[in-house]
Design an enzyme around this catalytic site. Sequence first.
Site: not given
Length: 386
Positions: A12-18, A106, A130, A202
């Site tokens: 989970m990244s907090g973005g829409v894709d994940s 990464c 994602g 990032c």
Amino acid sequence: MKKKTEKAIIAMSGGVDSSVAAKLIKDQGFESLGIFLHFWKDPDMDGNFENKCCSAKAFMDARRVCNKVGIKLYTMNFAKEFKKEIVDNFIYEYKTGKTPNPCVRCNKMIKLGLLIKRAEKLGYNKVASGHYVKLKKIGEKYKLYKAKDRDKDQSYFLWTLTQEQLNHLLFPLGDFIKPEVREMAKKYKLPVAEKKESQEICFVPAKSHNEFLKRHTKLKKGKIKTSPPTPLLSKERGDRVERERGEVIGEHNGLPLYTIGQRRGVEIGGTGPYYVAKMDYKTNTLYVVNDFDDPILYGDELIAKDVNWIAGVEPKFSLKCDAVIRYRHKPTKCKVTPHPNPLLIKERGEDNRYLVKFNEPQRAITPGQSVVFYKGDEMLGGGIIS
């Protein structure tokens, strides 16, 4: 007998894709758990900067999404491993004249590679992300293909993955385009449906790439010279050269701040534009040309090192395929063969090196970047440009 429910960790990244990936995996019946990863952030920014992949806001967004989807969210601190394997390597590569792609490394070492190992220890056999890429199992082999959304396709960043790692991975977004993913986020009322995405490195503050390198490397100013002549240029393009080749025309701020083909940052008062043709670390000299299409910026071959084949075995040679020499670069026809001097690379302990010859010359072939091989939509593997 009831089939045992498969267990999947979702990065989970907090973005829409994940976030949409989490919803899809949960709906597929997996026993799901969200994991938010903490990476290294630059201490030299005096608390004014957060790693974009693991900021406080990103964590809060991931937590709200997990609450909505109905799964628990935990965190893992990968800061130490991230600093050692990604940031330190990034700095070292620039110090030695390379232009690395930290996202490729990464995925292999941290975001997917290390997470798979941690997931297994927790009893979770699958890890979902994602990424926009298609994963298929054909017979006993896993294969990777370009995503349906060509603009978002991220197969380029995943050439390092092994068959063992692919056995644990899930990429639920491969068959969707980005607008469809956003529509699903709205449909499921996910709180990040309208969230913008970031594509910068990032751990580097936005628009501060050179400032980051200045903080973490010892830079030495040196001469900027017009590039030495080549037979093709002298014969066919000499009339377009405004200055004598090899003339000192300025001063650079440190070679790690430049990369092949670069225009921005090559500041020479009153003249230009100029493009980086070569960095000579022995003499601390930056060579430039003033023609975007100068032949010296083009090459028809490269050596790829640290090559990984997705199938786990070498293909049959000579391999005719498409190659991509940087992200979003147009695929170009090429022929891949084993390194022409196998005894030399064996003596040096440099395995997995191959010669890549292009059908047409390519501009700004950049050491340190990834060259990735494709056969149609299938991604065959890749390596580092030597």
